[in-house]
Design an enzyme around this catalytic site. Sequence first.
Site, PDB file in Angstrom:
ATOM      1  N   TYR A  59       0.817  -1.214   0.000  1.00 36.64           N
ATOM      2  CA  TYR A  59       0.000   0.000   0.000  1.00 36.64           C
ATOM      3  C   TYR A  59       0.848   1.260   0.000  1.00 36.64           C
ATOM      4  CZ  TYR A  59       1.028   1.069   4.901  1.00 36.64           C
ATOM      5  OH  TYR A  59       1.662   1.409   6.065  1.00 36.64           O
TER       6      TYR A  59
ATOM      7  N   ARG B 109       7.844   4.172  -4.997  1.00 33.34           N
ATOM      8  CA  ARG B 109       7.971   3.243  -3.868  1.00 33.34           C
ATOM      9  C   ARG B 109       6.971   2.107  -3.997  1.00 33.34           C
ATOM     10  NH1 ARG B 109       7.594   5.667   2.084  1.00 33.34           N
ATOM     11  NH2 ARG B 109       5.400   5.806   1.528  1.00 33.34           N
TER      12      ARG B 109
ATOM     13  N   ARG C  39      -7.948 -20.165   0.108  1.00 31.60           N
ATOM     14  CA  ARG C  39      -6.952 -19.844   1.116  1.00 31.60           C
ATOM     15  C   ARG C  39      -5.822 -20.873   1.075  1.00 31.60           C
ATOM     16  NH1 ARG C  39      -4.998 -20.630   5.964  1.00 31.60           N
ATOM     17  NH2 ARG C  39      -4.151 -18.825   7.053  1.00 31.60           N
TER      18      ARG C  39
ATOM     19  N   LYS D 142       6.388  -1.849   1.807  1.00 31.40           N
ATOM     20  CA  LYS D 142       5.249  -1.229   2.502  1.00 31.40           C
ATOM     21  C   LYS D 142       4.067  -2.194   2.425  1.00 31.40           C
ATOM     22  CE  LYS D 142       3.408   3.450   3.222  1.00 31.40           C
ATOM     23  NZ  LYS D 142       3.556   3.436   4.662  1.00 31.40           N
TER      24      LYS D 142
ATOM     25  N   GLU E 102      13.298   2.886  13.304  1.00 26.18           N
ATOM     26  CA  GLU E 102      12.377   3.972  12.910  1.00 26.18           C
ATOM     27  C   GLU E 102      11.167   3.943  13.825  1.00 26.18           C
ATOM     28  OE1 GLU E 102      10.615   3.332   9.006  1.00 26.18           O
ATOM     29  OE2 GLU E 102      10.375   1.195   9.414  1.00 26.18           O
TER      30      GLU E 102
ATOM     31  N   LEU F  43      11.549   1.599   6.395  1.00 28.32           N
ATOM     32  CA  LEU F  43      10.814   1.991   5.188  1.00 28.32           C
ATOM     33  C   LEU F  43      11.533   3.222   4.615  1.00 28.32           C
ATOM     34  CD1 LEU F  43       8.065   1.519   3.614  1.00 28.32           C
ATOM     35  CD2 LEU F  43       7.337   3.598   4.765  1.00 28.32           C
TER      36      LEU F  43
END
Length: 282
Positions: free
Chosen positions: A33, A52, A99, A146, A178, A202
């Site tokens: 995302y 990104r 699944r 991300k 971070e 990130l």
Amino acid sequence: MKELAHVNGVVTEIDDAYISINDRGLQFGDGVYEVARSYDGRLWALERHFERFERSLKEIWLDHVSMDYVRKAVVETYAASRIPNALVYWQATRGVSERDYAFDDKTKPTLIVTARHMYTLNPTHRTDGVSVVTHSEIRWARVDIKSLNLLGNMIAKRAARDAGAFEAVFVKDGVMTEGASTSLFIIRDGELVTREEGHHILPGVTRAVVIECANELGLNVRLEPYTLDDLLAADEAMLTGTTFGVYSIVNVDGKAIGTGKPGRLVRRLDQRYHERVHEGRE
Ligand code: PDD
């Protein structure tokens, strides 16, 4: 103005948007995302977010998602919302399947975009600085992607909120990485220090712009590991992120940083960052 959602080409009001319970994003967190924001009708640093996103897609073998399609969906959903100061979120998942951990490269990915009103920031965070708590690094080993898997970030954020702090900052073997949803910097002897890029952080969009601001201001930048002791002994410290820009850290685990007030260099970086935003210099 209307908050909107786009799901695989269908644009609706947010509450009318649905995806399948068999979506791998829901079942496995199998997706990536981005979060961008707009200022006064203009999406900020959008190309950096797209770059990104493309990298995150590649890292999880989702690069058959067309970036032309993503760009169009994001830009058009935002434009249709007509929200001047919006938070624009998008994610791609591996799509709907049984699944099964193993995946089929032919599964059609799911693209979701939302455009909402930017939430109200607390103005004292910018003027007076914020407190943080430290948290052991409990996330997985590829936080440069991300990904939708954010349990470690959420657990740390919950600990911060329980302690009355704005953010939790991760420490691994005594070394800082971070924040739970922010990039972390210290200022030591007039130099800006933040972690080098790699699997452990990130690559923040705001982080990159702030590093450029530091260069413009003639501030030396060191991209290298630094410890919790370095953070506690720093002259100044700060967090960066898309939603707010730059916040000074004035307290870590109850201990004051520097004078316990936002310092001069963080203020200059904050000012320069917002100048760039208003000039549209992405
Ligand atoms: N979070 N580090 C982490 C772990 C983050 O989740 C974020 C952003 C950042 C800052 O990156 P940027 O400057 O590109 O926003 C650093 C977003 C806003 C979120 O997940 O909502």
